[in-house]
Each structure stands twice: as C-alpha cells, then as structure tokens.
Design a protein around this motif. Structure first.
Motif, PDB file in Angstrom:
ATOM      1  N   LEU A  10     -11.711  -3.498  -4.042  1.00  0.00           N
ATOM      2  CA  LEU A  10     -10.660  -2.500  -4.299  1.00  0.00           C
ATOM      3  C   LEU A  10      -9.584  -3.070  -5.219  1.00  0.00           C
ATOM      4  O   LEU A  10      -9.152  -2.430  -6.186  1.00  0.00           O
ATOM      5  N   PHE A  11      -9.151  -4.275  -4.922  1.00  0.00           N
ATOM      6  CA  PHE A  11      -8.106  -4.892  -5.741  1.00  0.00           C
ATOM      7  C   PHE A  11      -8.574  -5.114  -7.180  1.00  0.00           C
ATOM      8  O   PHE A  11      -7.832  -4.918  -8.136  1.00  0.00           O
TER       9      PHE A  11
ATOM     10  N   PHE B 131       0.833  -1.210   0.000  1.00  0.00           N
ATOM     11  CA  PHE B 131       0.000   0.000   0.000  1.00  0.00           C
ATOM     12  C   PHE B 131       0.867   1.260   0.000  1.00  0.00           C
ATOM     13  O   PHE B 131       0.559   2.236  -0.658  1.00  0.00           O
TER      14      PHE B 131
ATOM     15  N   PHE C 188      -3.024  -6.326  -5.786  1.00  0.00           N
ATOM     16  CA  PHE C 188      -2.551  -5.756  -7.046  1.00  0.00           C
ATOM     17  C   PHE C 188      -1.256  -5.011  -6.819  1.00  0.00           C
ATOM     18  O   PHE C 188      -1.267  -3.989  -6.126  1.00  0.00           O
TER      19      PHE C 188
ATOM     20  N   LEU D   5     -12.081  -5.112   0.328  1.00  0.00           N
ATOM     21  CA  LEU D   5     -10.698  -5.126  -0.136  1.00  0.00           C
ATOM     22  C   LEU D   5     -10.598  -5.856  -1.475  1.00  0.00           C
ATOM     23  O   LEU D   5      -9.856  -5.444  -2.382  1.00  0.00           O
TER      24      LEU D   5
ATOM     25  N   SER E  24     -14.239 -13.864   1.852  1.00  0.00           N
ATOM     26  CA  SER E  24     -12.787 -13.781   1.718  1.00  0.00           C
ATOM     27  C   SER E  24     -12.466 -12.666   0.736  1.00  0.00           C
ATOM     28  O   SER E  24     -13.339 -12.215  -0.005  1.00  0.00           O
ATOM     29  N   VAL E  25     -11.234 -12.214   0.728  1.00  0.00           N
ATOM     30  CA  VAL E  25     -10.845 -11.142  -0.166  1.00  0.00           C
ATOM     31  C   VAL E  25     -11.010 -11.588  -1.621  1.00  0.00           C
ATOM     32  O   VAL E  25     -11.542 -10.851  -2.460  1.00  0.00           O
ATOM     33  N   SER E  26     -10.573 -12.797  -1.886  1.00  0.00           N
ATOM     34  CA  SER E  26     -10.666 -13.260  -3.278  1.00  0.00           C
ATOM     35  C   SER E  26     -12.125 -13.394  -3.715  1.00  0.00           C
ATOM     36  O   SER E  26     -12.480 -13.076  -4.848  1.00  0.00           O
TER      37      SER E  26
ATOM     38  N   ARG F 269     -13.438 -10.067  -4.719  1.00  0.00           N
ATOM     39  CA  ARG F 269     -13.051  -9.684  -6.073  1.00  0.00           C
ATOM     40  C   ARG F 269     -13.980 -10.340  -7.099  1.00  0.00           C
ATOM     41  O   ARG F 269     -14.488  -9.697  -8.005  1.00  0.00           O
TER      42      ARG F 269
ATOM     43  N   HIS G  72      -8.258  -2.026  -9.039  1.00  0.00           N
ATOM     44  CA  HIS G  72      -6.879  -1.809  -9.466  1.00  0.00           C
ATOM     45  C   HIS G  72      -6.579  -2.631 -10.706  1.00  0.00           C
ATOM     46  O   HIS G  72      -6.054  -2.137 -11.698  1.00  0.00           O
ATOM     47  N   HIS G  73      -6.912  -3.896 -10.625  1.00  0.00           N
ATOM     48  CA  HIS G  73      -6.632  -4.796 -11.746  1.00  0.00           C
ATOM     49  C   HIS G  73      -7.305  -4.315 -13.021  1.00  0.00           C
ATOM     50  O   HIS G  73      -6.748  -4.385 -14.110  1.00  0.00           O
TER      51      HIS G  73
ATOM     52  N   VAL H 114      -4.751 -12.084  -4.573  1.00  0.00           N
ATOM     53  CA  VAL H 114      -5.724 -11.185  -5.178  1.00  0.00           C
ATOM     54  C   VAL H 114      -5.191  -9.754  -5.238  1.00  0.00           C
ATOM     55  O   VAL H 114      -5.661  -8.926  -6.007  1.00  0.00           O
TER      56      VAL H 114
ATOM     57  N   HIS I  45       0.815   4.407  -2.516  1.00  0.00           N
ATOM     58  CA  HIS I  45       0.712   5.793  -2.079  1.00  0.00           C
ATOM     59  C   HIS I  45       1.881   6.616  -2.617  1.00  0.00           C
ATOM     60  O   HIS I  45       1.721   7.764  -3.015  1.00  0.00           O
TER      61      HIS I  45
ATOM     62  N   ASP J 180      -5.006 -15.576   2.034  1.00  0.00           N
ATOM     63  CA  ASP J 180      -5.823 -15.558   0.809  1.00  0.00           C
ATOM     64  C   ASP J 180      -5.648 -14.284  -0.008  1.00  0.00           C
ATOM     65  O   ASP J 180      -5.552 -14.310  -1.231  1.00  0.00           O
TER      66      ASP J 180
ATOM     67  N   VAL K 238      -5.197   2.191   5.697  1.00  0.00           N
ATOM     68  CA  VAL K 238      -3.883   2.211   5.058  1.00  0.00           C
ATOM     69  C   VAL K 238      -4.004   1.909   3.567  1.00  0.00           C
ATOM     70  O   VAL K 238      -3.111   2.198   2.785  1.00  0.00           O
ATOM     71  N   ALA K 239      -5.102   1.323   3.200  1.00  0.00           N
ATOM     72  CA  ALA K 239      -5.278   0.916   1.807  1.00  0.00           C
ATOM     73  C   ALA K 239      -5.132   2.103   0.867  1.00  0.00           C
ATOM     74  O   ALA K 239      -5.189   3.265   1.296  1.00  0.00           O
ATOM     75  N   PHE K 240      -4.948   1.800  -0.405  1.00  0.00           N
ATOM     76  CA  PHE K 240      -4.810   2.857  -1.403  1.00  0.00           C
ATOM     77  C   PHE K 240      -5.889   2.698  -2.456  1.00  0.00           C
ATOM     78  O   PHE K 240      -5.863   1.742  -3.218  1.00  0.00           O
TER      79      PHE K 240
END
Lengths: 378, 378
Positions: B300-301, A301, A329, B297, B267-269, B272, B304-305, A327, A305, A323, B327-329
């Motif tokens: 979000l990913f 991250f 990026f 999240l 899950s995050v995946s 997505r 980005h992808h 996923v 930024h 996990d 903290v994520a972007f």
DNA sequence: TTGTATGCGTTATCAA
DNA sequence: TTGATAACGCATACAA
C-alpha cells in the motif's frame, strides 16, 4: 464447555471418567495396580533413567555423576568419559525439578512485562530469549497487564520458584513488589527505563528526554501548535508527556488543550480517533507528537482520509521507530528506542551478577535516537 | 564483557570473587559458616516457611495441610479454617519444585512458537496467558525461530520438566519432534492450523482455504493478473500460496511469474521492496494477495509513493486482519484469523484433557473471515 | 476425615 | 578425587 471463554473447568476437580484419552491411559501403565510382586519399585515415575541408573552403569557414585555433569573439571578424565558415555547410552537428562529442590536454586529467569503484543515488549522479550537460548536457563514469562497488583501476584508466584534472576519492566513497582524483589535473593534487573534508586540493576533510557527531544525537534522544524496524543499512558508515556511539556514550556508554546490522552490501550485505529478528537478541540493544530508509532500511524491515516497535508499542514512524530515508519507515505519521524538491546543487556548483566561479578555500573542508559523523516520536514 | 553480545560468561564457571553484590552477600546469611552450634538445622534453605511449619502451627499433619490446599473439600471445615489461617499468618507458599518432584507432574504448560514478535503468535500466546492467568499453571515459553531443530531441542528441554500440557505451533513437526511429543505423557495441542493426523489435539483453521478465499474474492472483484507476494514462507504461508494457486488455476488465471516469495522474515519495508520487484517483473499486475498484513501495508505504501491508484489500478488483499487494516487509507481487505481465540481454545482443550475429559473433537477448526474493504472495491 | 511412612531425583556436607 | 549420608519440601500409598 470447551468454549474457551466464560466458565473455566475446575483445576483440581473431580477428574471425571478418564476416558481412553491418550495420556490418561498411559498413566495407568505405572504401578497403580498389581500390588508390586517382587520389589516395591518406584510407585510412579515415568521410567526415565535417573542419576542412579547412570551411576550404576558407570560404576561410580551418584554424586560423581552429578559433578561430572556440572563441574567436569573436578572429575578425573577416566571417570568423566565413562560417565558421559553412560549418560549418552541411557539418554539421561537431569530432572530440573529435583535439581531445583536439592540446590535451592532453579535455572530459571523470571521475566515480567506489561504486555505480550506491544511490539516494544515483544522485542525486549525476544532479546532476552535470544540471549538465553543456549544457556541452561529457562524463562518464566509473566504478563502484568500494566497492573501493579498483577505484578505483585506474579512476583509472589515467582518467588517460591527460587529463580536465578528476575527481569521486570519499569521502575514504578509498588512497595510490596519492591519488597518481594528485594527478598528474591537473586539479581534483579529493571528494564525499559533508567531512574534513581534501582532495586538492583537497571537498563533502559530516559523517556522524559525522549519526549523532550521529539518536541524540541518539532519546534525547531517550525511547528508551533504541537499537540500530544497518547494512549494507555503508562508511567513511561507519562514521562514522555512530561518531556514534551518541558520543551513546549521552555519555548513558551505549552497549552493544556494541546494534550489528548486516554488510558485505553494503544492501537492504530485509536490513534486515528484521538487525532480527530484533538483536531475538533484544537483546529489550529499544526503538529502532533504521538505516544508511540501505532498512534502516529493512525494520525497519518486520518490525514490521508481527511486530505490533510503532511508535513505541510500537520507534522507528525512517533515513538519507538517501528520498521514501518520509514516506509510509510510520507515516512514518519520517530524516536528509535533500543528495546531488543535492552533485553540482551539485561540478561548479560544478570548473568554477570550470577557469576559473582560486580557490575561496572548498576544503571545502564542505552539512549535513543531521533530519526528525522518526511513527516516533520516542513 | 557485559556487552550483551559475543562471548558469554561460563554458566558454571569459576564464580570469581563474589564481591559485595547484593544477593551474593545475602547468600552468606545461611548456614555456611559457624558450624551449627546446637542442631544441624537445615544447611541451606532460605528460611521460607514449609508445609511442616504450617502443620505444626495448625496442630495437624503435613499431609492435611497439603490436602487443605489442593482439595479443600476433603478436609473438615474446622481444620481447613485453622490451616488457612496458619498459611496466611506464616505467608506460606508451596514450593513448586518440591511439588513437581513429589507428584511427578509440574504445573507447567510448555508453549512452543516460531516467533515472539510476529503479531499472530503474540496474540495466540496472549490468549494462552489470559486463559491460564488465574490457574495454578505456569507457562514455559519457547521460541523455535521457525526451525525444526530448535523445536526438537526445546522439546528435549521441556520433557524432563514433566509439563502438564504442551502447546505447539504448526502441524509440520519433524519425526523426532513427533516422537518427543508422543512421549511427553501429557495432552498436546497443535495450534494455528488444522490437518490430518494430530499428535493429540489441534486448533486452528485451513490456511489453504484462507488463501483460496482471498484469491477468489479478488477474481470476483474483477482483478485478473493477481500476484502473490509472500515473505518468510513458512508451512502456513506455503499453504496459503497453494490455496491462491488453486483459485487462480480454477479461473484459468494462474501464471508462475505472478508469484513472488522469499524466505526472508516479513516486514512492512520488505513488502514494499517485494512489490517493486514484482511490478518490475510483471508491469501489468492489477492486484496482489499478500502473505500477511505487514506485506500488504508495504505494498500500500509503495502504491502511495509511486502514485498507483488503489483499488483502481491495483487491488490489495492482506492476511490476518490486523487492527490497522481497517484504518488504512484506503482500508485494506484482509482475511481475519482467530489467533487469540486459538490460544484460548487450546488451553481449554488441554485443561479438559488434564481433567480426564474426552474431547468432543480432537481437531477444532475455528475458521476465518474475509473482510472486504476499499482496497479491493473496484 | 486424618495421619504415618516413604519416596521423588538431585545436590550439600563432610569424611575418606 | 570420590563417596556415603542426609537433606530439599512435598505428595502418594495405605492404614487408622
């Protein structure tokens, strides 16, 4: 007073006026007053049927009921049927406390982990629960907070319970803890790591090798000024660091300034901060091997930024392979660790030992697997 | 056989040849053979000192030792000192099983949660552990795996232990579970949610309001075609969805096609994937409110992808506010939930009830807080 | 304030 | 195969 923090109510304290609070009232239902007119029947006791009730109803001795429940094959077909019927009818459930007292063994697995929120231990604990869910064993979970003293204290609490087995995280017990584990008189499994001199049994993998493998991978991928970023730095993290260092030294790339660590608990935000610090210290960093995936995600991250290209300018490798790493990026290279399987296996080994089987191997290495992904694909 | 999966060893089975396995051998140290020459001293028993030993050494009655340990103020200074000294010297630790049997109450908190790895429950459980760590109470943790039947089964197992208190997640117990909770004869705290008709006490917040607040925020921020993406969809997620729907309908923006849910564990995946599906279904989506932060999240990913601008093209709001969201972007808007505090508070309430205090309020709403961040700053 | 007698519900022992 | 008896270690009730 019910603030949840600060001062705690006294445990045995003056029980105050016991109000008409639901359960408090229900307590009065039992023998306290009235001076038992006929038979001084059980003064307390919650009216739940006992083994004696079942025995009476089935017309057998109490011990036969006990046997019918624990070793059915040692009781004749007839009686067994009658007894089981009575058990059913009365809704009898053995009292685990009485059982433990009489048999000097509780059907309890003591489990000691340093954290409940760290995904690694949560997964291991889940493996343990899943493996024990349809067994008669209960689980007594203790949180050591990464403290040897806490571990000793908990072991001291667990001991008198006469657990059927003990599963503890790590292999760096204090001498006192080791003594307590040895004196427990039950199978003991140390999990997460492998190492020499097990108290009894061990299931895990080599964190040193994990760290070395990760570092070697980055070196092979073409990175040269590879930093190490680590939070918490418990013994396993220390060994991962040692593995990293060994790889770096072997390649003639090690520099103490590449290493950034802190005893502070790990988190994604901390990962971001530590990386900024590392970068300020060593601007020419071209890669980082992180203590764990949370730190790695924080690094990722921060790269976003700060518009730092990954994997071109900076390569990133994490540890544990949560996990989300696949996923992310870009997707993040990580070392996959068998934490759930460690939980399963530890229970399997303990169970085998309880059954009197000699383990084929006292120390089981479940290994790990490097997952190469975009974050290190230069 | 020690594969950890598949067939499990029998629990009471023919204990096989008990090998020279460490603990198995140690068992032979006690009275089994040799036909006690002098006194038929305790046949079993692990040589650990009992309260009688302490009493003898201190020259007092056993009951006085018992009191000195539980209600020190009821024993004279002198004796107390002597007794404590004897306790220390002998290394006496009360047997919790005997204690539970005699007092018909175990110093155990039964805790039932649907998951051990979901951060939300891990945090709540941590709060419970922290609050109980320097109390005499142990914790019996059960994993219901989001199943009402599992919950019933566990409650059936917990009951006979006569726990001092029961803490269960959720307010949607089955009728059977409710009956078991009511019959437990101890304080019961339902956690995570608030609602009508508590079994005994409740600590949590309104998930409906949380969902509505999140959706209202996005609407205010200027988003119009706001999707809902939810995994697992347990009762709390359902209510968050209901809150989202209420807000959307109030604004005349609701459309059933905006909702994407699945019973599959979060899950995050998965986040997505679900987002890709949602986008395929409704390409003109301009925002999403996610079930939880993992899903957010993942969304979000994917953005980005797929080079989708956040918050410009798509706005994102999560739920729970895990550390990483800030903290994520870009940083992700989320609804902060008091999960750790819920754990603390539930224990405080149970403890108060155990002490006989009447709770000021049976249902405590700890609220939540919307954290506005870049992901919805259009 | 302290002690005595007794019971908690179950299992180990040993004899039948 | 079954059962009577005696623990298991501690706390309650009640008396002193």
């Amino acid at each position: 007073m019910a603030s949840g923090c600060g001062s705690r109510p006294g445990w045995h304290g003056d029980s105050g006026k016991d109000a008409e609070h639901r359960f408090a009232a229900s307590r009065r239902l039992f023998g306290v007053g009235e001076k038992a007119v006929i038979k001084p029947r059980s003064r307390r006791g919650g009216g739940r049927p006992t083994i004696a009730d079942v025995a009476r109803k089935a017309g057998v001795g109490a011990i036969t009921v006990s046997r019918a429940l624990r070793e059915p094959e040692r009781v004749s077909e007839d009686l067994r049927r009658q007894i089981l019927a009575a058990v059913d009818e009365l809704g009898y459930v053995p009292d685990p406390n009485a059982r433990a007292l009489a048999s000097a063994r509780a059907e309890v697995f003591g489990v000691l982990v340093p954290s409940l929120t760290n995904n690694v231990f949560a997964e291991t604990v889940r493996g343990i629960y899943d493996s024990l869910s349809d067994s008669p064993f209960r689980i007594q979970l203790g949180n050591t907070h990464y403290s040897g003293l806490e571990e000793e204290r908990l072991l001291q609490v667990f001991g008198p319970q006469r657990p059927a087995a003990l599963i503890v995280a790590g292999i760096d017990q204090t001498p006192t803890s080791r003594r307590l584990l040895e004196a427990a008189g039950c199978p003991v499994v140390q999990v997460m790591e492998t190492g020499p001199d097990p108290v009894d049994m061990m299931v895990g993998f080599s964190h040193f090798d994990g760290g070395r493998t990760a570092a070697e991978h980055m070196i092979e991928a073409g990175y040269r000024r590879i930093g190490f970023i680590g939070a918490r730095m418990d013994p396993r993290s220390q060994r991962r660091l040692a593995g990293y260092r060994a790889a770096m030294e072997a390649a003639g790339l090690f520099d103490a300034r590449l290493v950034t660590t802190t005893p502070v608990p790990s988190s994604v935000s901390l990962g971001r901060e530590l990386f900024r610090g590392a970068l300020a210290k060593m601007p020419m960093l071209d890669g980082v091997f992180c203590n764990n995936d949370d730190i790695a995600l924080g690094v990722l991250f921060e790269c976003h930024h700060a518009s730092i290209a990954v994997p071109k300018t900076i390569g990133i490798t994490g540890f544990n392979d949560l996990d989300m790493m696949q996923v992310a990026f870009p997707s993040v290279t990580s070392v996959r660790t068998p934490r759930y399987e460690i939980g399963r296996r530890s229970v399997a080994m303990a169970l085998a030992a309880i059954a009197g089987e000699r383990p084929e191997q006292r120390v089981v290495d479940l290994g790990f697997e490097l997952k190469r992904r975009e974050s290190t694909a230069r």
